[in-house]
Scaffold this motif. Structure first.
Motif, PDB file in Angstrom:
ATOM      1  N   SER A   1     -34.699 -67.695 -28.021  1.00  0.00           N
ATOM      2  CA  SER A   1     -33.842 -66.729 -27.350  1.00  0.00           C
ATOM      3  C   SER A   1     -33.079 -67.385 -26.206  1.00  0.00           C
ATOM      4  CB  SER A   1     -34.640 -65.529 -26.835  1.00  0.00           C
ATOM      5  OG  SER A   1     -35.476 -65.902 -25.778  1.00  0.00           O
ATOM      6  N   ALA A   2     -33.650 -68.427 -25.589  1.00  0.00           N
ATOM      7  CA  ALA A   2     -32.943 -69.119 -24.518  1.00  0.00           C
ATOM      8  C   ALA A   2     -31.657 -69.731 -25.048  1.00  0.00           C
ATOM      9  CB  ALA A   2     -33.823 -70.206 -23.923  1.00  0.00           C
ATOM     10  N   ARG A   3     -31.708 -70.240 -26.255  1.00  0.00           N
ATOM     11  CA  ARG A   3     -30.528 -70.842 -26.855  1.00  0.00           C
ATOM     12  C   ARG A   3     -29.460 -69.790 -27.122  1.00  0.00           C
ATOM     13  NH1 ARG A   3     -32.536 -74.383 -31.320  1.00  0.00           N
ATOM     14  NH2 ARG A   3     -34.006 -72.909 -30.758  1.00  0.00           N
ATOM     15  N   ASN A   4     -29.880 -68.554 -27.424  1.00  0.00           N
ATOM     16  CA  ASN A   4     -28.941 -67.499 -27.760  1.00  0.00           C
ATOM     17  C   ASN A   4     -28.830 -66.442 -26.677  1.00  0.00           C
ATOM     18  OD1 ASN A   4     -28.291 -68.537 -30.348  1.00  0.00           O
ATOM     19  ND2 ASN A   4     -30.272 -67.818 -31.071  1.00  0.00           N
TER      20      ASN A   4
ATOM     21  N   ALA B   1     -23.099 -70.827 -18.558  1.00  0.00           N
ATOM     22  CA  ALA B   1     -24.277 -70.121 -18.043  1.00  0.00           C
ATOM     23  C   ALA B   1     -25.238 -71.094 -17.370  1.00  0.00           C
ATOM     24  CB  ALA B   1     -24.969 -69.357 -19.161  1.00  0.00           C
ATOM     25  N   LYS B   2     -25.427 -72.262 -17.952  1.00  0.00           N
ATOM     26  CA  LYS B   2     -26.294 -73.273 -17.349  1.00  0.00           C
ATOM     27  C   LYS B   2     -25.739 -73.735 -16.006  1.00  0.00           C
ATOM     28  CE  LYS B   2     -29.760 -76.072 -17.300  1.00  0.00           C
ATOM     29  NZ  LYS B   2     -31.107 -75.548 -17.110  1.00  0.00           N
ATOM     30  N   GLN B   3     -24.426 -73.914 -15.925  1.00  0.00           N
ATOM     31  CA  GLN B   3     -23.805 -74.305 -14.657  1.00  0.00           C
ATOM     32  C   GLN B   3     -23.989 -73.214 -13.612  1.00  0.00           C
ATOM     33  OE1 GLN B   3     -22.396 -77.373 -13.847  1.00  0.00           O
ATOM     34  NE2 GLN B   3     -22.616 -76.470 -11.817  1.00  0.00           N
ATOM     35  N   LEU B   4     -23.877 -71.955 -14.016  1.00  0.00           N
ATOM     36  CA  LEU B   4     -24.104 -70.853 -13.084  1.00  0.00           C
ATOM     37  C   LEU B   4     -25.533 -70.883 -12.556  1.00  0.00           C
ATOM     38  CD1 LEU B   4     -23.247 -68.265 -11.640  1.00  0.00           C
ATOM     39  CD2 LEU B   4     -23.815 -67.013 -13.737  1.00  0.00           C
ATOM     40  N   GLU B   5     -26.496 -71.128 -13.429  1.00  0.00           N
ATOM     41  CA  GLU B   5     -27.891 -71.238 -12.993  1.00  0.00           C
ATOM     42  C   GLU B   5     -28.052 -72.368 -11.981  1.00  0.00           C
ATOM     43  OE1 GLU B   5     -30.171 -71.757 -16.566  1.00  0.00           O
ATOM     44  OE2 GLU B   5     -29.676 -69.756 -17.302  1.00  0.00           O
ATOM     45  N   LEU B   6     -27.440 -73.518 -12.253  1.00  0.00           N
ATOM     46  CA  LEU B   6     -27.517 -74.651 -11.326  1.00  0.00           C
ATOM     47  C   LEU B   6     -26.857 -74.317  -9.989  1.00  0.00           C
ATOM     48  CD1 LEU B   6     -26.750 -77.590 -13.790  1.00  0.00           C
ATOM     49  CD2 LEU B   6     -28.970 -77.017 -12.755  1.00  0.00           C
ATOM     50  N   ASP B   7     -25.728 -73.606 -10.039  1.00  0.00           N
ATOM     51  CA  ASP B   7     -25.043 -73.196  -8.813  1.00  0.00           C
ATOM     52  C   ASP B   7     -25.924 -72.273  -7.980  1.00  0.00           C
ATOM     53  OD1 ASP B   7     -22.840 -74.649  -9.649  1.00  0.00           O
ATOM     54  OD2 ASP B   7     -21.669 -72.884 -10.231  1.00  0.00           O
TER      55      ASP B   7
END
Length: 129
Positions: free
Chosen positions: A48-51, A91-97
């Motif tokens: 689910s993380a992938r999707n 989305a990954k960049q947002l998490e890192l931000d």
């Protein structure tokens, strides 16, 4: 990239801003992203993380990217998965931000992490950079 949905662009507020309120907001944003990737009993669900980014409504947007980068993504994932690939990256960049903003808030409030703690963490994970 400091802008976060539902908040004006511009990144961190000044030191005079309400720290607890800003921290609570950042944590809620991160938890919302994190909860979408949790499986049963809170364990990470890699499928689910992938999707996770495909949950909810989609909106078509236009983004300009270098041709070589576009071709590389299409070659890697195929034309049908291009949007999902780019969505996951954003989305990954947002998490890192969000994590970086949280770290900045904590450092502003409590000061930098003491060197002895950094050394202890480095010794516990010698392969980490």
């Amino acid at each position: 990239m400091n802008a976060v949905p539902h908040e004006p662009a511009g990144g961190l507020p000044g030191r005079d801003a309400d720290f607890a309120e800003r921290l609570a907001w950042l944590l809620s944003q991160y938890r919302e992203l994190d909860s979408r990737t949790a499986g049963p009993e809170g364990a990470p669900d890699l499928d689910s993380a992938r999707n996770v980014r495909s949950l909810g409504r989609a909106r078509k947007v236009s983004v300009s990217m270098p041709e070589d980068l576009t071709s590389a993504v299409q070659h890697r994932v195929g034309r049908g998965a291009f949007s999902q690939y780019v969505t996951d990256a954003v989305a990954k960049q947002l998490e890192l931000d969000l994590v970086a903003e949280l770290a900045e808030l904590l450092e502003a409030e409590h000061g930098p992490v003491p060197e002895e703690y950094l050394a202890e963490a480095g010794a516990a994970w010698p392969d980490a950079e």
